[in-house]
Design a protein around this motif. Sequence first.
Motif, short mmCIF file in Angstrom:
data_model
loop_
_atom_site.label_atom_id
_atom_site.label_comp_id
_atom_site.label_asym_id
_atom_site.label_seq_id
_atom_site.Cartn_x
_atom_site.Cartn_y
_atom_site.Cartn_z
N LEU A 54 -6.91 1.88 -3.61
CA LEU A 54 -6.48 1.50 -2.26
C LEU A 54 -7.66 1.04 -1.41
CD1 LEU A 54 -3.95 4.40 -1.61
CD2 LEU A 54 -3.39 1.99 -1.94
N LYS A 91 5.01 14.68 -1.00
CA LYS A 91 4.70 13.26 -1.19
C LYS A 91 5.25 12.40 -0.06
CE LYS A 91 7.29 10.69 -3.50
NZ LYS A 91 8.18 10.07 -4.50
N ASP A 110 0.82 -1.21 0.00
CA ASP A 110 0.00 0.00 0.00
C ASP A 110 0.86 1.25 0.00
OD1 ASP A 110 0.94 -0.68 2.50
OD2 ASP A 110 -0.76 0.20 3.57
N ARG A 111 1.95 1.22 0.79
CA ARG A 111 2.85 2.38 0.81
C ARG A 111 3.57 2.53 -0.53
NH1 ARG A 111 6.68 2.92 5.91
NH2 ARG A 111 4.59 3.11 6.80
N VAL A 121 3.06 9.95 2.36
CA VAL A 121 3.18 8.51 2.18
C VAL A 121 3.55 7.82 3.48
CG1 VAL A 121 4.59 6.70 1.08
CG2 VAL A 121 3.71 8.60 -0.28
N LYS A 145 1.14 4.07 -2.96
CA LYS A 145 1.01 5.51 -2.77
C LYS A 145 2.21 6.26 -3.34
CE LYS A 145 -1.54 4.92 1.58
NZ LYS A 145 -1.48 5.14 3.05
N LEU A 158 -3.93 11.92 0.92
CA LEU A 158 -3.24 11.72 -0.35
C LEU A 158 -3.57 12.82 -1.36
CD1 LEU A 158 -3.46 7.88 -1.05
CD2 LEU A 158 -1.41 9.21 -0.60
#
Length: 255
Positions: A123, A214, A47-48, A218, A51, A134
């Motif tokens: 996600l 970002k 998931d990270r 994240v 992102k 995000l």
Amino acid sequence: MSPVLVLARLYITESMRRQLHLITLFLAVLMLVLPTLFNAFGMTGFDRVTKDVGLTLLSLYAVGMALFLGSTALPGDLEHRTLHPLLARPISRMQYLLGKFLGYLVVMGASMAVLGLALLTALAVLGTHADPALLIPVALSVLEAGVLGAFCLFASTFCSPALAGVLGCFLYIVGGIPQTFITFFLSSGETQVQGAVVRAIRLFMPHFDVLHLKDPIVHGEAVPEAYLLAAVAYGLVWMVLFLLLADWSFERRDL
């Protein structure tokens, strides 16, 4: 209706005819399948990774579109001979530039909103917590594209589209160099001169690294509201400055 709004609507219609939205839709589909791809390879913390990769792609997309659209808006009207009939009407050159730029911002904002929502949806579908934070770097990417597009619009008033794009790319690369990079890699030994030159050039450029959030998003770090407001104000100031320079240069151009 205000001439600025009419010109903005015409620019949006023109963008649809050029099928620029198809690029956005293609990238949105890619955003939707990114988590599945990373999860299929059994990557830890997919998931990270999703992102990080997703926001990087969105940022690159915004920069690429800013360079292309900002550097071709004015020369395109000159090439197709649609600028002279517009300026023959009771429309000032500043209104023309504002209309083009407003339409550009709407196109960029809508495209980035679709891509950001596609990333959040991807996600959420896989059961990962889709953090609305995000959308912060997505929104700042739009602001960054606004600054870069305004500069390319300014450059296109006195040079060719290709050169305007190259100048915009140079502005983005040099303006995006983090201060820590200059401090640790360009301020010692044989690179002292290069570091001094880069610092001198950056005094007259927007620091795009201010708008890059970002990494903290994240990694789940909180971004102070005061910093966000300052970053937005910083981007808006540069945007207005480049638009004023574009008007100044365009007024002196003999058409």
